[in-house]
Design a protein around this motif. Sequence first.
Motif, PDB file in Angstrom:
ATOM      1  N   GLY A 121      -2.012   7.086   7.726  1.00 39.75           N
ATOM      2  CA  GLY A 121      -3.143   6.946   6.812  1.00 39.75           C
ATOM      3  C   GLY A 121      -3.304   5.572   6.201  1.00 39.75           C
ATOM      4  N   ILE A 122      -2.657   4.544   6.764  1.00 45.39           N
ATOM      5  CA  ILE A 122      -2.800   3.178   6.262  1.00 45.39           C
ATOM      6  C   ILE A 122      -3.943   2.487   7.005  1.00 45.39           C
ATOM      7  N   HIS A 159      -0.574  -1.450  -2.737  1.00 43.49           N
ATOM      8  CA  HIS A 159       0.558  -0.781  -3.395  1.00 43.49           C
ATOM      9  C   HIS A 159       0.980   0.485  -2.652  1.00 43.49           C
ATOM     10  N   ASP A 160       0.026   1.366  -2.345  1.00 39.15           N
ATOM     11  CA  ASP A 160       0.368   2.627  -1.679  1.00 39.15           C
ATOM     12  C   ASP A 160       0.860   2.396  -0.254  1.00 39.15           C
ATOM     13  N   ALA A 161       0.259   1.427   0.442  1.00 41.71           N
ATOM     14  CA  ALA A 161       0.673   1.129   1.814  1.00 41.71           C
ATOM     15  C   ALA A 161       2.115   0.627   1.840  1.00 41.71           C
ATOM     16  N   VAL A 188       2.940  -8.029  -1.742  1.00 43.85           N
ATOM     17  CA  VAL A 188       2.560  -6.649  -2.064  1.00 43.85           C
ATOM     18  C   VAL A 188       1.755  -6.686  -3.351  1.00 43.85           C
ATOM     19  N   LEU A 189       0.641  -5.978  -3.371  1.00 46.17           N
ATOM     20  CA  LEU A 189      -0.271  -6.007  -4.508  1.00 46.17           C
ATOM     21  C   LEU A 189       0.060  -4.916  -5.519  1.00 46.17           C
ATOM     22  N   ARG A 200      -4.262   1.459  -0.296  1.00 43.34           N
ATOM     23  CA  ARG A 200      -3.718   2.062   0.924  1.00 43.34           C
ATOM     24  C   ARG A 200      -4.038   1.236   2.170  1.00 43.34           C
ATOM     25  N   ALA A 201      -4.272  -0.067   1.980  1.00 47.42           N
ATOM     26  CA  ALA A 201      -4.677  -0.922   3.093  1.00 47.42           C
ATOM     27  C   ALA A 201      -3.677  -2.035   3.343  1.00 47.42           C
ATOM     28  N   ALA A 202      -3.682  -2.507   4.582  1.00 49.24           N
ATOM     29  CA  ALA A 202      -2.971  -3.724   4.968  1.00 49.24           C
ATOM     30  C   ALA A 202      -4.034  -4.789   5.185  1.00 49.24           C
ATOM     31  N   LEU A 203      -3.948  -5.890   4.451  1.00 45.74           N
ATOM     32  CA  LEU A 203      -4.988  -6.916   4.447  1.00 45.74           C
ATOM     33  C   LEU A 203      -4.584  -8.087   5.328  1.00 45.74           C
TER      34      LEU A 203
END
Length: 395
Positions: A121-122, A159-161, A188-189, A200-203
Motif C-alpha cells: 500500500g505504499i 512517515h507511514d511509508a 523521512v518526513l 504513505r508515499a515514497a517521493l
Amino acid sequence: MISRVRAADLLPLATISMRSRPLRAVLSTLGIAIGIAAIVGVLGITRSSQADLLARIDRLGTNLLTVVNGHTVDGEEAQLPARAATGIARTEGVQRVTATADLARVPVFRTDRIPAYRTGGIDVRATDPSLRDTLDGQVATGVFLNEATTRYPVVVLGHDAATQLGINRVDAGTRVWLGEHWFTVAGVLRPFELAPEIDRAALIGLSVAAEYFGFDGHPTRLYVRTDTARTTLVAGMLARAANPAEPNSVSVSRPSDALASRLLVADSVTSLLLGLGAIALLVGGVGIANVMVISMLERRTEIGLRRALGAARRHIAVQFLSESLLLSLLGGAAGAVLGTAATYAVATSRGWQTLVPMAGVWAGLTAAFVIGAAAGLYPAVRAARLNPTDALRTS
C-alpha cells in the motif's frame, strides 16, 4: 398570635429526613448528579476539543488547496495538462504551487526478495523540492530532495511509508527496492495532517521518474498555497487555470475543510449527549419527587403533631419544599464537581487546553433548582393540606 418559623430552624427541619436516612438521600440525588455531570462534562470536553482543533487549523493554515484530476463527461478519468502548475502559478493570490504525480504500479520494498504482488500500500510519487515548503512540512531524519538529488535514484519516505518499511533513521547505506531499482533513502518526513497521502508515499524527483519509469510530465495532484484572505476566491479560479480547455474535469478542494467539518460532527454529538443528560435530570427529578412523597407519608404523625402545636400550613409546605430543593442542589453541586473533574482528566490526557464552561455549570445548577422546586411542589402541597386530626388518627 401568628406562628412563625425562624430561618435558623428551617435548615434543621429540611434535613431531618436526610439525616435519618442518608443512603436514601444519596440515591435520590444520584440522578441529578449524573445529569449535571453529563452536561458539564460534555460541554467542557467538547469546548476543550474544539479549542484544540481550532488551534490546529490555525497552525496548519486554511490557505492550502489541492487540485486533482477529475473525470470527463464520459465518466473516464481526466488528465491534468503538463503545464497545469504553470497556469496556476500565474493566478493572482497564489503564493506557491507544487506538482506531484502518482506513479501507478511501481512497488516499494525493503529488499529485492519480496514478491512484486505484495505492494504494502505504499505509493510512489514524483515531485520537486518545493513540496516541503508548499506543505510547510518537516523532516524527521535526514534531508529532503534538492535540485541535485532529484536527478538520481534518491527517495524521501513519508512517515507511514517509513514505518511500514521499518526505517526509523537514515544513514549512507539505507536503501529501498523501488520499481526494480535500488534507491538511496535521503530522509523521512514527519506526518502531514493536511496531506495524509504524502505520509504513505515514497517521493522521488521528476527527472528520475521520467528516466526510470517513463513519467510523461502530467501531474495528478497539485498543492497550492494562497494568500489567506483570498483563498476562497482563488479556489474558484484554479480549475480554469489548471485546465482551460476542460475546467469541469478538474477537482479543487481545501484539506482544512475536513478538520473544520469535525467541529460540526462534534456539535451534533454534543447535542445528543446533552439530550441524554437532560433525560437523566428528568429521571432524577422524578426520583426526588418519589422520595418526597414517601417521606411525607412516613411523617404523617410528625406533620399532625406540628399542626396541632400551631404550625401553619405554609410552614409544612416550606419544610418539604426546602428539603426537595436541598436534595436537588446537593446533587447539582456534586454533578458540577464530577463534570469538571472529568473535563480536566480528559483534557489533560489528550494534551488539550482545559476549558470548563461556567455558563454550563450555572445552567446545570439552575436546572437542578427548577427541577427540585417542581419535584417538591406536589409533596409539599399535599403535606400542607393534611388534616392534623386525620394525620394523628392514622398514625
